[in-house]
Scaffold this motif. Structure first.
Motif, short mmCIF file in Angstrom:
data_model
loop_
_atom_site.label_atom_id
_atom_site.label_comp_id
_atom_site.label_asym_id
_atom_site.label_seq_id
_atom_site.Cartn_x
_atom_site.Cartn_y
_atom_site.Cartn_z
N ALA A 1 -7.29 2.06 -7.42
CA ALA A 1 -7.31 1.01 -8.56
C ALA A 1 -5.82 0.99 -9.02
O ALA A 1 -5.13 -0.02 -9.53
N LYS A 2 -5.04 2.41 -9.28
CA LYS A 2 -3.86 2.42 -9.97
C LYS A 2 -2.61 1.48 -8.91
O LYS A 2 -1.80 1.25 -9.54
N TYR A 3 -2.91 1.53 -7.70
CA TYR A 3 -1.97 0.74 -6.86
C TYR A 3 -2.07 -0.72 -7.07
O TYR A 3 -1.19 -1.46 -7.21
N PRO B 1 -2.43 3.26 -0.86
CA PRO B 1 -2.01 1.90 -1.17
C PRO B 1 -2.54 0.97 -0.15
O PRO B 1 -2.66 -0.18 -0.64
N THR B 2 -2.74 1.18 1.05
CA THR B 2 -3.46 0.24 2.25
C THR B 2 -4.77 0.08 1.62
O THR B 2 -4.98 -1.35 1.83
N GLY C 1 12.41 0.42 0.84
CA GLY C 1 13.01 1.86 0.07
C GLY C 1 11.99 2.48 -0.71
O GLY C 1 12.48 3.17 -1.60
N GLY C 2 10.59 2.13 -0.72
CA GLY C 2 9.85 2.90 -1.65
C GLY C 2 8.62 3.71 -1.01
O GLY C 2 8.80 3.46 0.33
N VAL C 3 8.01 4.60 -1.52
CA VAL C 3 7.09 5.64 -0.66
C VAL C 3 6.08 4.71 -0.32
O VAL C 3 5.40 4.93 0.79
N GLU C 4 5.46 3.52 -0.83
CA GLU C 4 4.61 2.62 -0.25
C GLU C 4 5.13 1.45 1.03
O GLU C 4 4.18 0.74 1.13
N ALA C 5 6.19 1.52 1.29
CA ALA C 5 6.74 0.77 2.30
C ALA C 5 5.93 0.53 3.28
O ALA C 5 5.56 -0.42 3.88
N VAL C 6 5.75 1.32 4.11
CA VAL C 6 4.75 1.52 5.42
C VAL C 6 3.61 1.04 5.19
O VAL C 6 2.94 0.14 5.77
N ASP C 7 3.03 1.29 3.83
CA ASP C 7 1.38 0.57 3.84
C ASP C 7 1.53 -0.82 3.17
O ASP C 7 0.53 -1.50 3.52
#
Length: 546
Positions: free
Chosen positions: A271-273, A336-337, A453-459
């Motif tokens: 949920a935090k995402y 995140p996905t 450019g973020g850690v969640e870009a792939v997701d």
């Protein structure tokens, strides 16, 4: 160096790998980075404590890295009522320094260099690791610690538990079995499972290097396997006559594949995402803003109500559960996905009936009920199952996800095959080109809403690139939109074929493992403990707790 222990001494030795860490859950190499335990890791440590309750332990030797020391704390501080074992932390038991591969995605490395080459590098010396600790140096310091601390205690009649890391524990397992360290391979050691010394041989005997490499190969080659299964299904349907596999059976396949994939995902923290400002903005733009823009444009162009409803259903279709499995295979964080899947599936409970009502004047409750049950219902069911498994069987759940993640790919391949058998080749020109255009639009929108450019870009990219076509097909069928249902069915073909493109494109979105934002995302702090190299040079200085 070979340590020969008697059977009686082995019966007083216990080997424990630390609980799941933040790097484990995203399938990245921690090495000497001080990655902390996850929620599941703490639950695993608590279960290990229960499994060792009543077992007398005199000495606990652990690595000082927090994922190992916290596991030892949970196991031996909370369960000992009268006798608290002596505690020793030895830096020589820290995980190996994997050099250039530290914090890299396991899946991406395996795809780039091959599964066999990856495993050889992790269990030996390789130029691919760059300035990594040599395997010989790693082996020497670990075995020196074992010989200096553990062996004398066992010889004195004490019961000893070693709590350390995957490659440390596997090295010790081979040592007590007197196996050649030069032929080492991954043993798929489960997190927090206490392995008695007398059962190490039985555990190692169950491991097969070829089988483990084959399982990882399935994950690495997921795109080709799924695409190949889809094509085989289309050809099979053309030869034998189009099949109509029951939709509920295909839905079960997707739900089970999702459960397998997300058992190692921190579902409790998803949920935090969803509720972060940037994530909420993305969801609002994709599932509220985009449908409004599309419907407004079509209405201005004079499109009939049926076209408006079809556009509405297509634009609010939630993220597919397929994207979670693809994220894991592509080196994403997965959580995140999964957060996007849950949020979009819940959002459709409101957007579907409200949107249809605004367009047609009636909410179409039958179509809404079917669409919500097949999407929101199945996602929430999978979520409940996973939460129960993680809570009640944390060690077994983590072990199954780690060892059998390939089954999710197998199920998706079977789903693709069955979906292919239901397609009519005669309709390929009529519906095929349109479905390609639709899938391309999803990819463009997904890329536009990716936080580069973020850690969640792939997701970010994968979650929105895979719409829930199952939802679209069922809703269209309930509404009597046969042609639209056919287009959605044919869209399965380019969507799964596009996975081949994603396998090449997605690594470009990955944030460099050297970027300090990974440390923050994974909760890693700079090591506050002495390095194993300096500890070995100083004769193996240890921290002892009474």
């Amino acid at each position: 160096m070979t340590t020969v222990l008697t059977d009686e001494q082995l019966s007083r030795l216990y080997l424990v790998r630390h609980g799941e860490s933040t790097c484990n859950t995203v399938h990245r190499i921690a090495g000497m980075k001080d990655a902390p335990l996850t929620r599941l890791g703490r639950a695993q440590a608590a279960m290990a404590a229960r499994s060792l309750r009543g077992v007398h332990i005199d000495l606990v030797v652990s690595s000082p890295l927090s994922r190992a020391s916290s596991t030892a704390d949970a196991v031996f501080d909370s369960t000992r009522e009268n006798v608290v074992p002596r505690r020793v932390q030895d830096p020589r038991l820290m995980e190996r320094d994997f050099g250039a591969w530290t914090l890299h995605s396991k899946a991406i490395l395996q795809r780039e260099y091959g599964v066999a080459a990856y495993e050889s590098a992790m269990n030996g010396d390789s130029a691919l690791l760059g300035a990594a600790e040599t395997f010989g140096g790693f082996t020497k310091r670990v075995l020196d610690s074992f010989a200096d601390i553990v062996v004398p205690a066992l010889q004195q009649g004490q019961a000893v538990c070693v709590v350390a890391h995957k490659y440390v524990i596997e090295l010790l397992a081979r040592e007590v079995l007197q196996q050649d360290h030069g032929t080492a391979y991954d043993l798929r050691l489960p997190n927090s499972q206490a392995i008695p010394g007398g059962k190490v041989a039985k555990y190692v005997a169950r491991e097969s290097r070829r089988a483990n490499i084959a399982r990882d190969w399935v994950v690495v080659q997921h795109a080709a396997l799924i695409a190949g299964s889809l094509i085989a299904g289309v050809l099979c349907g053309a030869i034998t006559g189009n099949l109509q596999p029951p939709w509920w059976a295909m839905l079960i396949m997707l739900v089970v594949a999702t459960v397998i994939t997300i058992t190692r995902v921190e579902v409790e923290d998803a949920a935090k995402y969803s509720f972060s400002v940037s994530s909420a903005r993305r969801l609002a733009l994709r599932f509220i803003g985009l449908p409004i823009v599309v419907l407004t444009a079509l209405a201005i162009a004079g499109a009939p109500p049926t076209a408006l409803v079809a556009a509405l259903v297509s634009s609010i279709a939630p993220c597919s559960v397929v994207s979670a499995t693809v994220s894991r295979c592509q080196g994403g964080m997965v959580t995140p996905t999964y957060a996007d899947i849950v949020a979009s599936s819940v959002l459709v409970v409101v957007t579907l009936p409200l949107g249809i009502w605004l367009v047609t004047g009636t909410p179409q409750w039958g179509a809404t009920a079917v669409g919500v049950a097949a999407t929101t219902g199945s996602v929430l069911l999978a979520d409940l199952v996973v939460r129960a498994l993680r809570s009640r069987r944390p060690i077994q759940t983590g072990r199954f996800s780690e060892r059998h993640g390939y089954l999710a790919v197998v199920l998706l391949a079977a789903f693709a095959f069955l979906a292919g058998t239901s397609l009519h080749l005669a309709d390929s020109l009529r519906f095929g080109l349109l479905s390609v255009g639709i899938v391309l639009c999803y990819r463009i929108v997904s890329r536009g809403l990716t936080r580069s450019g973020g850690v969640e870009a792939v997701d970010d990219y994968l979650a929105f690139a895979y719409p829930n076509l199952f939802f679209m097909i069922l809703v269209f069928q309930q509404l009597g939109f046969g042609s639209d249902a056919q287009v959605a069915s044919w869209a399965i073909v380019p969507m799964f074929l596009a996975a081949l493109f994603d396998a090449r494109y997605v690594p470009r979105l990955e944030l460099s493992p050297e970027d300090p934002r990974w440390l923050s995302a994974l909760g890693i702090v700079q090591n506050q403990v002495e390095s194993p190299v300096s500890a070995a040079a100083g004769g193996g200085r240890c921290i002892t707790h009474k």
